[in-house]
Design an enzyme around this catalytic site. Structure first.
Site, PDB file in Angstrom:
ATOM      1  N   GLN A  35      38.650  37.255  99.910  1.00  0.00           N
ATOM      2  CA  GLN A  35      39.792  37.453  99.049  1.00  0.00           C
ATOM      3  C   GLN A  35      40.861  38.192  99.863  1.00  0.00           C
ATOM      4  OE1 GLN A  35      38.643  38.881  95.158  1.00  0.00           O
ATOM      5  NE2 GLN A  35      36.885  37.530  95.044  1.00  0.00           N
ATOM      6  N   TYR A  94      31.505  30.021 102.311  1.00  0.00           N
ATOM      7  CA  TYR A  94      31.457  31.346 102.948  1.00  0.00           C
ATOM      8  C   TYR A  94      30.514  31.268 104.143  1.00  0.00           C
ATOM      9  CZ  TYR A  94      33.928  33.127  98.883  1.00  0.00           C
ATOM     10  OH  TYR A  94      34.876  33.356  97.918  1.00  0.00           O
ATOM     11  N   ASN A 119      34.493  33.852  89.685  1.00  0.00           N
ATOM     12  CA  ASN A 119      33.503  33.904  88.602  1.00  0.00           C
ATOM     13  C   ASN A 119      34.037  34.678  87.392  1.00  0.00           C
ATOM     14  OD1 ASN A 119      31.817  32.544  90.330  1.00  0.00           O
ATOM     15  ND2 ASN A 119      30.619  34.328  90.915  1.00  0.00           N
ATOM     16  N   ASN A 121      36.382  27.520  87.472  1.00  0.00           N
ATOM     17  CA  ASN A 121      35.887  27.965  88.779  1.00  0.00           C
ATOM     18  C   ASN A 121      34.416  27.606  88.945  1.00  0.00           C
ATOM     19  OD1 ASN A 121      35.984  29.773  91.278  1.00  0.00           O
ATOM     20  ND2 ASN A 121      34.345  30.746  90.101  1.00  0.00           N
ATOM     21  N   GLU A 122      34.078  26.994  90.061  1.00  0.00           N
ATOM     22  CA  GLU A 122      32.674  26.716  90.448  1.00  0.00           C
ATOM     23  C   GLU A 122      31.807  26.316  89.248  1.00  0.00           C
ATOM     24  OE1 GLU A 122      31.132  29.992  92.816  1.00  0.00           O
ATOM     25  OE2 GLU A 122      32.403  29.451  94.503  1.00  0.00           O
ATOM     26  N   GLU A 158      38.526  28.864  98.402  1.00  0.00           N
ATOM     27  CA  GLU A 158      37.759  30.076  98.748  1.00  0.00           C
ATOM     28  C   GLU A 158      37.099  29.845 100.099  1.00  0.00           C
ATOM     29  OE1 GLU A 158      35.126  31.987  95.927  1.00  0.00           O
ATOM     30  OE2 GLU A 158      36.392  31.347  94.251  1.00  0.00           O
ATOM     31  N   GLU A 197      40.744  38.422  92.943  1.00  0.00           N
ATOM     32  CA  GLU A 197      40.008  38.339  91.674  1.00  0.00           C
ATOM     33  C   GLU A 197      39.894  39.722  91.043  1.00  0.00           C
ATOM     34  OE1 GLU A 197      36.193  36.504  92.314  1.00  0.00           O
ATOM     35  OE2 GLU A 197      35.607  36.663  90.212  1.00  0.00           O
TER      36      GLU A 197
HETATM   37  O1  AHR Z   1      34.882  35.450  96.009  1.00  0.00           O
HETATM   38  C1  AHR Z   1      33.702  35.919  95.420  1.00  0.00           C
HETATM   39  C2  AHR Z   1      33.055  34.895  94.519  1.00  0.00           C
HETATM   40  O2  AHR Z   1      32.562  33.831  95.280  1.00  0.00           O
HETATM   41  C3  AHR Z   1      33.961  34.213  93.512  1.00  0.00           C
HETATM   42  O3  AHR Z   1      34.090  34.942  92.342  1.00  0.00           O
HETATM   43  C4  AHR Z   1      33.242  32.930  93.240  1.00  0.00           C
HETATM   44  O4  AHR Z   1      34.110  31.894  92.873  1.00  0.00           O
HETATM   45  C5  AHR Z   1      32.490  32.636  94.526  1.00  0.00           C
HETATM   46  O5  AHR Z   1      31.172  32.319  94.303  1.00  0.00           O
END
Ligand code: AHR
Length: 508
Positions: free
Chosen positions: A351, A243, A71, A171-172, A291, A26
């Site tokens: 990432q 995550y 984001n 995205n999200e 992600e 990103e």
């Molecule tokens: O990878 C970091 C962020 O985590 C990304 O921008 C977003 O899509 C997610 O919340």
């Protein structure tokens, strides 16, 4: 502890899509600027790309990469990043309170991806922008010539269109933090119409619609149902994000988050099936886990920092130092993706460089592999082929997030063409070795080609510029094959990649 495990050559889960080992990068922090691109770096090439970073990326054999966000994409104007570099505007990136110089845009990134031998997977902005912008962007990227947008690309020195098949529809979009956040129905309608427009440009395009930002969102899993009810027939994948971390300092509970992820995948699989049945649809929708990674070491501190800083350019953000425990976790999570490969076709480590990443690169300095680089690399190199069902019979534990969690985390991949089976094994027990007896039923022969192991490190051990190889794999000992039985000892807290030659013949 004694563990019996077995697989059968015919008990197949699925053919694994190579894109299970994809990545995400990103415009954020130092992922792009001073990550992959740093014109003043001694190792930069004529275009400003860091050759040291590129080499580490190439060694991962990444099939596809999602770009440019995250984001970031939800307020991004792709047109700012094309044309003469000295005329590109500097903009405020509202997602990370940073300054975006636009020195890297789609054409530069495509050049880098080509050098890295990675297919691009592009995200369109459905936050602050619309179907129209998504369609223009796609036309700029994939249309050969003779139209306003394709000729604009040609005027920028790129005659041949890019072969981009995978398009992420925002995205999200469920996240209230997202610029242009939407309600499920509202987003589902926009995603449907955008997907339709992109597929009208090129019927080979595959679209990825946003699922929930994670499985703890208050709208999960209704979000997925409502969104899919609007767009099921025009999308090919639904995205999942998650995550992980061990903030409570409970290693076994941390590892069990892998089972929690299995439940997440299963639940969304159920939602997909429900909507397919409800709509009497013919097409299948798969999961794109675009992600995933460990993100907790500096999360709170970073979140405080970026919310109040004064719009810096390429700031140090989310530069997590991964330890050995994280490597064991990532190894297990990749095993889960292999075990769920019937549903999960694409997955992206988030990432790739500097920002929550397996590769770190100092500004003007060294680049090195983090601990998690290795399990990701082994899975990408040897996790291609057919995922086989592994049955494990051994001790288990209960913890906060799951019950009955096996101490042995195992996945197996059969590459029929190469005549190999690779076993990916993690002994998650904190103290006890595992006496393993693993039968390879349905095979007539097996011979060890290679055994790699990560073991013997402290859970908190990390790599860094002064110790780039402190935590790294080495050749393993202690696992052997008798007939078609793998036998031997797995040390506590150890990760093993056992590659076996099983021949190409089939049992008569
Ligand atoms: O990878 C970091 C962020 O985590 C990304 O921008 C977003 O899509 C997610 O919340």
């Amino acid at each position: 502890m004694r563990i019996r495990a077995s697989l059968h050559r015919d008990f197949k889960i699925s053919h694994i899509d190579d894109r299970l080992y994809s990545a995400f990068i990103e415009h954020m922090g130092r992922a792009i600027y001073s990550g992959i691109y740093e014109p003043d770096h001694p190792k930069a090439d004529a275009n400003g790309f860091r050759r040291d970073v590129l080499e580490l990326v190439r060694d991962l054999k990444i099939p596809a990469i999602r770009y440019p966000g995250g984001n970031f994409v939800s307020a991004y104007r792709w047109e700012d990043g094309v044309g003469p570099k000295d005329q590109r505007p500097v903009r405020l990136d509202l997602a990370w309170r940073s300054k975006e110089t636009n020195q890297i845009g789609i054409n530069e990134f495509a050049q880098w991806a080509d050098m890295a031998d990675i297919e691009m997977m592009l995200a369109v902005n459905l936050g602050s922008r619309s179907l129209e912008d998504a369609r223009n962007f796609a036309e700029y990227v994939i249309h050969p010539s003779g139209t306003y947008w394709s000729d604009l690309r040609r005027s920028h020195g790129v005659n041949k269109p890019y072969d981009v098949k995978m398009w992420c529809l925002g995205n999200e979009m469920d996240g209230p933090w997202q610029i242009g956040h939407k309600e499920a129905k509202e987003y589902g309608r926009l995603a449907d119409e955008t997907a339709k427009a992109l597929k009208a440009l090129d019927s080979n395009i595959e679209t990825i619609v946003c699922g929930s930002s994670n499985d703890q969102m208050p709208t999960y899993p209704d979000w997925e149902r409502e969104v899919l009810e609007e767009c099921y027939e025009n999308v090919d994948y639904i995205s999942l994000h998650k995550y992980f971390g061990n903030s409570s300092n409970d290693t076994l509970n941390y590892f069990a988050k892998i089972e929690e992820t299995g439940r997440y995948i299963q639940a969304i699989g159920g939602v997909i099936d429900f909507v397919k049945a409800k709509k009497r649809a013919r097409n299948d929708v798969y999961i794109c886990f675009d992600e995933w990674n460990v993100w907790y070491h500096r999360r709170e501190e970073d979140s405080r920092r970026w919310r109040s800083w004064d719009w810096p350019e390429a700031p140090d953000l989310l530069e997590e130092d991964y330890n050995f425990e994280d490597a064991l976790f990532v190894a297990g999570l990749l095993n889960e993706f292999i075990r769920r490969s019937d549903r999960v076709r694409i997955a992206c480590i988030a990432q790739l460089v500097n920002v929550i990443a397996p590769i770190r690169a100092e500004k003007s300095g060294l680049a090195w592999r983090q601990t998690i680089y290795y399990p990701y690399q082994f899975a990408s190199l040897y996790g291609r082929g057919i995922a086989l069902n592994v049955s494990v019979d051994g001790p288990t534990y209960d913890c906060k997030v799951a019950d009955d969690v096996s101490y042995l985390d195992a996945a197996a991949v059969h590459d029929e063409q190469a005549g190999t089976v690779t076993l990916f094994l993690v002994n998650r027990h904190l103290e006890e070795a595992a006496e393993l007896d693993f039968s390879l039923t349905g095979f007539t022969e097996a011979r060890v080609i290679e055994h790699k192991v990560m073991e013997g490190f402290g859970l908190r051990d990390t790599n860094g510029p002064g110790k780039p190889d402190a935590v790294a794999p080495r050749d393993g000992t202690g696992l052997g094959v008798e007939d078609v039985q793998v036998k031997g000892k797995l040390a506590p807290l150890s990760y093993h990649v056992l590659r076996l030659d099983v021949g190409r013949g089939v049992m008569s």
